[in-house]
Design a protein around this motif. Structure first.
Motif, PDB file in Angstrom:
ATOM      1  N   ALA A 184      43.615  25.756  45.528  1.00  0.00           N
ATOM      2  CA  ALA A 184      43.333  27.073  45.162  1.00  0.00           C
ATOM      3  C   ALA A 184      43.008  27.344  43.728  1.00  0.00           C
ATOM      4  CB  ALA A 184      44.392  28.209  45.640  1.00  0.00           C
ATOM      5  N   GLU A 185      41.826  28.089  43.608  1.00  0.00           N
ATOM      6  CA  GLU A 185      41.288  28.102  42.240  1.00  0.00           C
ATOM      7  C   GLU A 185      40.942  29.765  42.036  1.00  0.00           C
ATOM      8  OE1 GLU A 185      38.471  25.655  40.444  1.00  0.00           O
ATOM      9  OE2 GLU A 185      39.727  24.009  41.451  1.00  0.00           O
ATOM     10  N   MET A 186      41.276  30.299  41.230  1.00  0.00           N
ATOM     11  CA  MET A 186      40.725  31.824  40.753  1.00  0.00           C
ATOM     12  C   MET A 186      39.406  31.603  39.832  1.00  0.00           C
ATOM     13  SD  MET A 186      42.652  34.016  42.080  1.00  0.00           S
ATOM     14  CE  MET A 186      42.375  35.206  41.126  1.00  0.00           C
ATOM     15  N   ASP A 187      38.527  32.445  40.021  1.00  0.00           N
ATOM     16  CA  ASP A 187      37.294  32.196  39.331  1.00  0.00           C
ATOM     17  C   ASP A 187      37.289  33.078  38.096  1.00  0.00           C
ATOM     18  OD1 ASP A 187      35.128  33.079  42.083  1.00  0.00           O
ATOM     19  OD2 ASP A 187      35.866  30.898  41.217  1.00  0.00           O
ATOM     20  N   GLU A 188      37.182  32.420  36.880  1.00  0.00           N
ATOM     21  CA  GLU A 188      37.268  33.043  35.737  1.00  0.00           C
ATOM     22  C   GLU A 188      35.955  33.495  35.312  1.00  0.00           C
ATOM     23  OE1 GLU A 188      39.944  32.889  33.614  1.00  0.00           O
ATOM     24  OE2 GLU A 188      41.183  32.128  34.974  1.00  0.00           O
ATOM     25  N   PRO A 189      35.936  34.882  34.789  1.00  0.00           N
ATOM     26  CA  PRO A 189      34.731  35.362  34.541  1.00  0.00           C
ATOM     27  C   PRO A 189      34.257  34.704  33.050  1.00  0.00           C
ATOM     28  CG  PRO A 189      36.617  36.624  33.277  1.00  0.00           C
ATOM     29  CD  PRO A 189      37.025  35.512  34.249  1.00  0.00           C
ATOM     30  N   GLU A 190      33.136  34.591  33.334  1.00  0.00           N
ATOM     31  CA  GLU A 190      31.843  34.035  32.099  1.00  0.00           C
ATOM     32  C   GLU A 190      31.518  35.072  31.325  1.00  0.00           C
ATOM     33  OE1 GLU A 190      28.767  31.824  33.723  1.00  0.00           O
ATOM     34  OE2 GLU A 190      30.067  30.890  35.062  1.00  0.00           O
ATOM     35  N   GLU A 245      35.019  43.630  39.556  1.00  0.00           N
ATOM     36  CA  GLU A 245      35.203  43.992  41.180  1.00  0.00           C
ATOM     37  C   GLU A 245      35.484  42.739  41.839  1.00  0.00           C
ATOM     38  OE1 GLU A 245      31.558  46.172  42.084  1.00  0.00           O
ATOM     39  OE2 GLU A 245      32.485  48.202  41.392  1.00  0.00           O
ATOM     40  N   LYS A 246      34.688  41.899  41.624  1.00  0.00           N
ATOM     41  CA  LYS A 246      35.156  40.579  42.461  1.00  0.00           C
ATOM     42  C   LYS A 246      36.337  39.926  42.201  1.00  0.00           C
ATOM     43  CE  LYS A 246      33.471  35.884  42.846  1.00  0.00           C
ATOM     44  NZ  LYS A 246      32.529  34.720  42.379  1.00  0.00           N
ATOM     45  N   MET A 247      37.110  39.972  40.929  1.00  0.00           N
ATOM     46  CA  MET A 247      38.311  39.479  40.625  1.00  0.00           C
ATOM     47  C   MET A 247      39.319  40.450  41.022  1.00  0.00           C
ATOM     48  SD  MET A 247      37.473  38.586  36.399  1.00  0.00           S
ATOM     49  CE  MET A 247      39.437  38.557  36.073  1.00  0.00           C
ATOM     50  N   LEU A 248      39.096  41.642  41.043  1.00  0.00           N
ATOM     51  CA  LEU A 248      39.851  42.711  41.742  1.00  0.00           C
ATOM     52  C   LEU A 248      40.048  42.216  43.197  1.00  0.00           C
ATOM     53  CD1 LEU A 248      41.651  45.251  41.395  1.00  0.00           C
ATOM     54  CD2 LEU A 248      39.586  46.555  41.838  1.00  0.00           C
ATOM     55  N   HIS A 249      38.986  42.156  44.013  1.00  0.00           N
ATOM     56  CA  HIS A 249      39.117  41.763  45.491  1.00  0.00           C
ATOM     57  C   HIS A 249      39.804  40.606  45.643  1.00  0.00           C
ATOM     58  CE1 HIS A 249      36.665  45.123  46.702  1.00  0.00           C
ATOM     59  NE2 HIS A 249      35.800  44.932  45.812  1.00  0.00           N
ATOM     60  N   GLN A 250      39.575  39.642  44.873  1.00  0.00           N
ATOM     61  CA  GLN A 250      40.479  38.299  44.824  1.00  0.00           C
ATOM     62  C   GLN A 250      41.718  38.515  44.685  1.00  0.00           C
ATOM     63  OE1 GLN A 250      38.366  35.668  41.966  1.00  0.00           O
ATOM     64  NE2 GLN A 250      36.952  34.844  43.426  1.00  0.00           N
ATOM     65  N   ALA A 251      42.047  39.327  43.720  1.00  0.00           N
ATOM     66  CA  ALA A 251      43.633  39.601  43.437  1.00  0.00           C
ATOM     67  C   ALA A 251      44.290  40.347  44.531  1.00  0.00           C
ATOM     68  CB  ALA A 251      43.800  40.501  42.067  1.00  0.00           C
ATOM     69  N   LEU A 252      43.449  41.403  45.098  1.00  0.00           N
ATOM     70  CA  LEU A 252      44.189  41.846  46.180  1.00  0.00           C
ATOM     71  C   LEU A 252      44.101  41.197  47.458  1.00  0.00           C
ATOM     72  CD1 LEU A 252      42.169  45.472  45.946  1.00  0.00           C
ATOM     73  CD2 LEU A 252      44.419  44.885  45.383  1.00  0.00           C
ATOM     74  N   ALA A 253      43.402  40.009  47.773  1.00  0.00           N
ATOM     75  CA  ALA A 253      43.513  39.127  48.861  1.00  0.00           C
ATOM     76  C   ALA A 253      44.501  38.485  48.681  1.00  0.00           C
ATOM     77  CB  ALA A 253      42.132  38.479  48.854  1.00  0.00           C
ATOM     78  N   GLU A 254      44.687  37.759  47.428  1.00  0.00           N
ATOM     79  CA  GLU A 254      45.780  37.034  47.211  1.00  0.00           C
ATOM     80  C   GLU A 254      47.204  37.802  47.386  1.00  0.00           C
ATOM     81  OE1 GLU A 254      47.611  33.296  45.794  1.00  0.00           O
ATOM     82  OE2 GLU A 254      45.664  34.017  46.403  1.00  0.00           O
ATOM     83  N   ASN A 255      47.097  38.983  46.976  1.00  0.00           N
ATOM     84  CA  ASN A 255      48.412  39.958  46.845  1.00  0.00           C
ATOM     85  C   ASN A 255      48.540  40.153  48.560  1.00  0.00           C
ATOM     86  OD1 ASN A 255      50.465  41.223  46.319  1.00  0.00           O
ATOM     87  ND2 ASN A 255      49.312  43.450  46.233  1.00  0.00           N
ATOM     88  N   GLU A 256      47.551  40.199  49.179  1.00  0.00           N
ATOM     89  CA  GLU A 256      48.060  40.461  50.701  1.00  0.00           C
ATOM     90  C   GLU A 256      48.471  39.177  51.242  1.00  0.00           C
ATOM     91  OE1 GLU A 256      44.522  41.865  52.872  1.00  0.00           O
ATOM     92  OE2 GLU A 256      44.339  43.532  51.702  1.00  0.00           O
ATOM     93  N   ARG A 257      47.876  37.763  51.094  1.00  0.00           N
ATOM     94  CA  ARG A 257      48.047  36.684  51.291  1.00  0.00           C
ATOM     95  C   ARG A 257      49.499  36.292  51.166  1.00  0.00           C
ATOM     96  NH1 ARG A 257      49.136  31.747  49.912  1.00  0.00           N
ATOM     97  NH2 ARG A 257      48.555  31.799  47.775  1.00  0.00           N
TER      98      ARG A 257
END
Length: 164
Positions: free
Chosen positions: A147-153, A72-84
């Motif tokens: 800018a860095e994307m968080d990678e899942p652990e 969910e966190k990654m999805l929100h980051q991707a959506l925010a990046e998409n909007e940007r």
């Protein structure tokens, strides 16, 4: 008093029969006790297996919850990046549209002036416009510095090959 032989034989037979009955009863009792011990041991093993399965289930649920939260966190980051990026593309398109008139006029002036032994053609100005548009698109797609994307652990999934 003398006991007749027949009566003595009958009494001995009765005593021997009681001993045989007692021996077979003891063997049945021993067998029943062994069966009870075997069942108690099986019950203990099943309780241990049940508690292990409950623990594995709890761990799997925790892992699943953590994985869903990370996704969910990654999805929100991707959506925010998409909007940007969408906003950046829109602003660059506006800038390109506003600057296109200046660029076309600049290219026309450059093509009307002789450029040495070869005269600039309309094809070269179109190529310059395409190159400039591609450069703008590349700038729009590049991530901002730092800018860095968080990678899942991820944890390796445990498999229990010995369990049935």
């Amino acid at each position: 008093p003398r006991v007749p032989m027949a009566a003595a034989g009958a009494a001995a037979a009765a005593t021997g029969g009681a001993q045989e009955a007692s021996t077979s009863g003891s063997a049945a009792l021993v067998e029943a006790m062994r069966e009870l011990e075997r069942l108690e041991h099986a019950l203990i093993e099943e309780r241990q297996r049940s508690s292990k399965l409950l623990e594995d289930s709890r761990v799997a649920k925790e892992s699943h919850t953590r994985d869903v939260a990370m996704l969910e966190k990654m999805l929100h980051q991707a959506l925010a990046e998409n909007e940007r990026l969408t906003a950046r593309v829109a602003s660059l398109e506006e800038a390109a549209a506003a600057g296109a008139g200046k660029l076309v006029q600049c290219c026309k002036e450059a093509s009307s002036e002789p450029a040495g032994p070869h005269k600039a053609s309309d094809n070269s100005s179109e190529a310059e416009e395409k190159a400039l548009a591609l450069a703008r698109q590349g700038a729009a797609l590049a991530p901002p510095p730092g800018a860095e994307m968080d990678e899942p652990e991820m944890e390796p999934r445990r498999t229990h090959a010995n369990e049935s």
